[in-house]
Design a protein around this motif. Structure first.
Motif, mmCIF file in Angstrom:
data_model
loop_
_atom_site.group_PDB
_atom_site.id
_atom_site.type_symbol
_atom_site.label_atom_id
_atom_site.label_comp_id
_atom_site.label_asym_id
_atom_site.label_seq_id
_atom_site.Cartn_x
_atom_site.Cartn_y
_atom_site.Cartn_z
ATOM 1 N N LEU A 135 21.539 78.020 127.233
ATOM 2 C CA LEU A 135 20.485 78.892 127.777
ATOM 3 C C LEU A 135 19.122 78.466 127.254
ATOM 4 O O LEU A 135 18.130 78.490 127.989
ATOM 5 C CB LEU A 135 20.763 80.353 127.419
ATOM 6 C CG LEU A 135 21.944 81.006 128.131
ATOM 7 C CD1 LEU A 135 22.151 82.429 127.606
ATOM 8 C CD2 LEU A 135 21.750 81.035 129.641
ATOM 9 N N GLY A 136 19.062 78.080 125.977
ATOM 10 C CA GLY A 136 17.803 77.606 125.412
ATOM 11 C C GLY A 136 17.307 76.363 126.142
ATOM 12 O O GLY A 136 16.105 76.222 126.413
ATOM 13 N N LYS A 137 18.215 75.469 126.471
ATOM 14 C CA LYS A 137 17.861 74.247 127.205
ATOM 15 C C LYS A 137 17.349 74.597 128.605
ATOM 16 O O LYS A 137 16.363 74.024 129.082
ATOM 17 C CB LYS A 137 19.085 73.340 127.288
ATOM 18 C CG LYS A 137 18.814 71.954 127.844
ATOM 19 C CD LYS A 137 20.051 71.075 127.636
ATOM 20 C CE LYS A 137 19.799 69.640 128.089
ATOM 21 N NZ LYS A 137 19.745 69.500 129.543
ATOM 22 N N VAL A 195 -0.794 73.680 125.347
ATOM 23 C CA VAL A 195 -0.208 73.255 126.627
ATOM 24 C C VAL A 195 0.773 72.095 126.428
ATOM 25 O O VAL A 195 1.782 71.990 127.132
ATOM 26 C CB VAL A 195 -1.323 72.883 127.627
ATOM 27 C CG1 VAL A 195 -0.741 72.335 128.925
ATOM 28 C CG2 VAL A 195 -2.197 74.101 127.923
ATOM 29 N N MET A 196 0.503 71.248 125.453
ATOM 30 C CA MET A 196 1.396 70.126 125.161
ATOM 31 C C MET A 196 2.739 70.561 124.579
ATOM 32 O O MET A 196 3.738 69.840 124.706
ATOM 33 C CB MET A 196 0.727 69.184 124.147
ATOM 34 C CG MET A 196 -0.428 68.393 124.661
ATOM 35 S SD MET A 196 -1.383 67.654 123.288
ATOM 36 C CE MET A 196 -0.130 66.671 122.442
ATOM 37 N N ARG A 201 10.438 68.805 124.266
ATOM 38 C CA ARG A 201 11.380 68.006 125.061
ATOM 39 C C ARG A 201 11.548 66.588 124.532
ATOM 40 O O ARG A 201 12.433 65.865 124.955
ATOM 41 C CB ARG A 201 10.887 67.911 126.503
ATOM 42 C CG ARG A 201 11.102 69.143 127.333
ATOM 43 C CD ARG A 201 10.805 68.806 128.777
ATOM 44 N NE ARG A 201 10.987 69.957 129.643
ATOM 45 C CZ ARG A 201 10.955 69.885 130.960
ATOM 46 N NH1 ARG A 201 10.756 68.722 131.554
ATOM 47 N NH2 ARG A 201 11.122 70.969 131.692
ATOM 48 N N GLY A 202 10.659 66.168 123.642
ATOM 49 C CA GLY A 202 10.752 64.824 123.093
ATOM 50 C C GLY A 202 9.806 63.818 123.717
ATOM 51 O O GLY A 202 9.903 62.613 123.440
ATOM 52 N N GLU A 207 1.732 60.705 126.114
ATOM 53 C CA GLU A 207 2.041 61.140 127.480
ATOM 54 C C GLU A 207 1.843 62.650 127.633
ATOM 55 O O GLU A 207 1.333 63.116 128.655
ATOM 56 C CB GLU A 207 3.479 60.753 127.843
ATOM 57 C CG GLU A 207 3.803 60.997 129.304
ATOM 58 C CD GLU A 207 5.213 60.549 129.682
ATOM 59 O OE1 GLU A 207 5.588 60.749 130.850
ATOM 60 O OE2 GLU A 207 5.926 60.008 128.802
ATOM 61 N N ALA A 208 2.233 63.417 126.607
ATOM 62 C CA ALA A 208 2.062 64.872 126.655
ATOM 63 C C ALA A 208 0.581 65.238 126.731
ATOM 64 O O ALA A 208 0.192 66.152 127.467
ATOM 65 C CB ALA A 208 2.707 65.519 125.426
#
Length: 228
Positions: free
Chosen positions: A80-82, A107-108, A114-115, A120-121
């Protein structure tokens, strides 16, 4: 049409002393991709409980819940967390921004969780902030922003992961009337470019910004009107 959400015979009860309070009663709901739905109900109608179940923050007692091709009713806590992180963008009444972080850092955050690489973030967060008119506020802290700007940051944070569903809980509840209208117009624009939105509210005027209104009364969900 592609179905995003399907709830079938969802029930939820809570123990209150020696009694059982039946909060949600055989809830059935189908949401198609690209819909903008408002669930309208008074305090105590079961709105928060339904939002928590749709948002994978709570489990129903029985019934089935499908989010895209995921059988939510069979998921454990880790799963559920995922799902919450990868499939749902949350927008709350009180923003829930991290006060010591700048706008762009807030916002990042879901992307970093997510890794994704910081570079990129940062790029993706900058793009989404510019798209909603906050390009000049990226390095400000939340307490340096107005309420409406803080809610826009919360919306950007919800959008940055490109979730299947945006779930908004009383998104204008902490805002003045004019700022609230600006946020609701932003919701309409987000929906027009393809975002699927479920908005929880007690306010008929807010609900009328959606395309489809459902009514929750004493745990019973009924179809309302469409606003096209």
């Amino acid at each position: 049409m592609e179905t995003i959400i399907k709830l079938e015979n969802i029930n939820k009860s809570y123990k209150v002393g020696e009694n059982s309070l039946h909060v949600l009663k055989d809830i059935n709901l189908t949401v198609e991709k690209g819909e903008f739905i408002a669930i309208l109900g008074a305090s105590g109608s079961g709105k928060s409980t339904l939002m928590n179940i749709i948002g994978c923050m709570d489990n129903s007692d029985d019934g089935e819940y499908f989010l895209e091709d995921i059988q939510i009713h069979k998921c454990g806590d880790d799963e559920l967390g995922k799902v919450r992180n990868e499939n749902i963008g949350f927008i709350f009444q009180k923003y829930h921004l991290i006060p010591q972080y700048t706008v762009i850092q807030n916002v990042m955050m879901p992307l970093l969780i997510r890794g994704m690489s910081r570079r990129e973030a940062t790029e993706k967060a900058r793009e989404i902030l510019e798209s909603i008119g906050l390009g000049d506020r990226m390095n400000h802290k939340p307490n340096e922003l107005s309420g409406g700007q803080q809610q826009r940051v919360a919306i950007a944070r919800a959008l940055v992961t490109k979730p299947a569903l945006l779930l908004a809980d009383e998104p204008t509840g902490a805002l003045d009337s004019n700022t609230g209208k600006e946020i609701l117009q932003l919701f309409k624009k987000m929906n027009e470019i393809g975002n699927t939105i479920i908005m929880i509210t007690h306010d008929t005027n807010v609900a009328n910004y959606s395309k489809r209104v459902l009514y929750l009364d004493d745990g019973v969900l009924t179809e309302g009107k469409t606003n096209y």
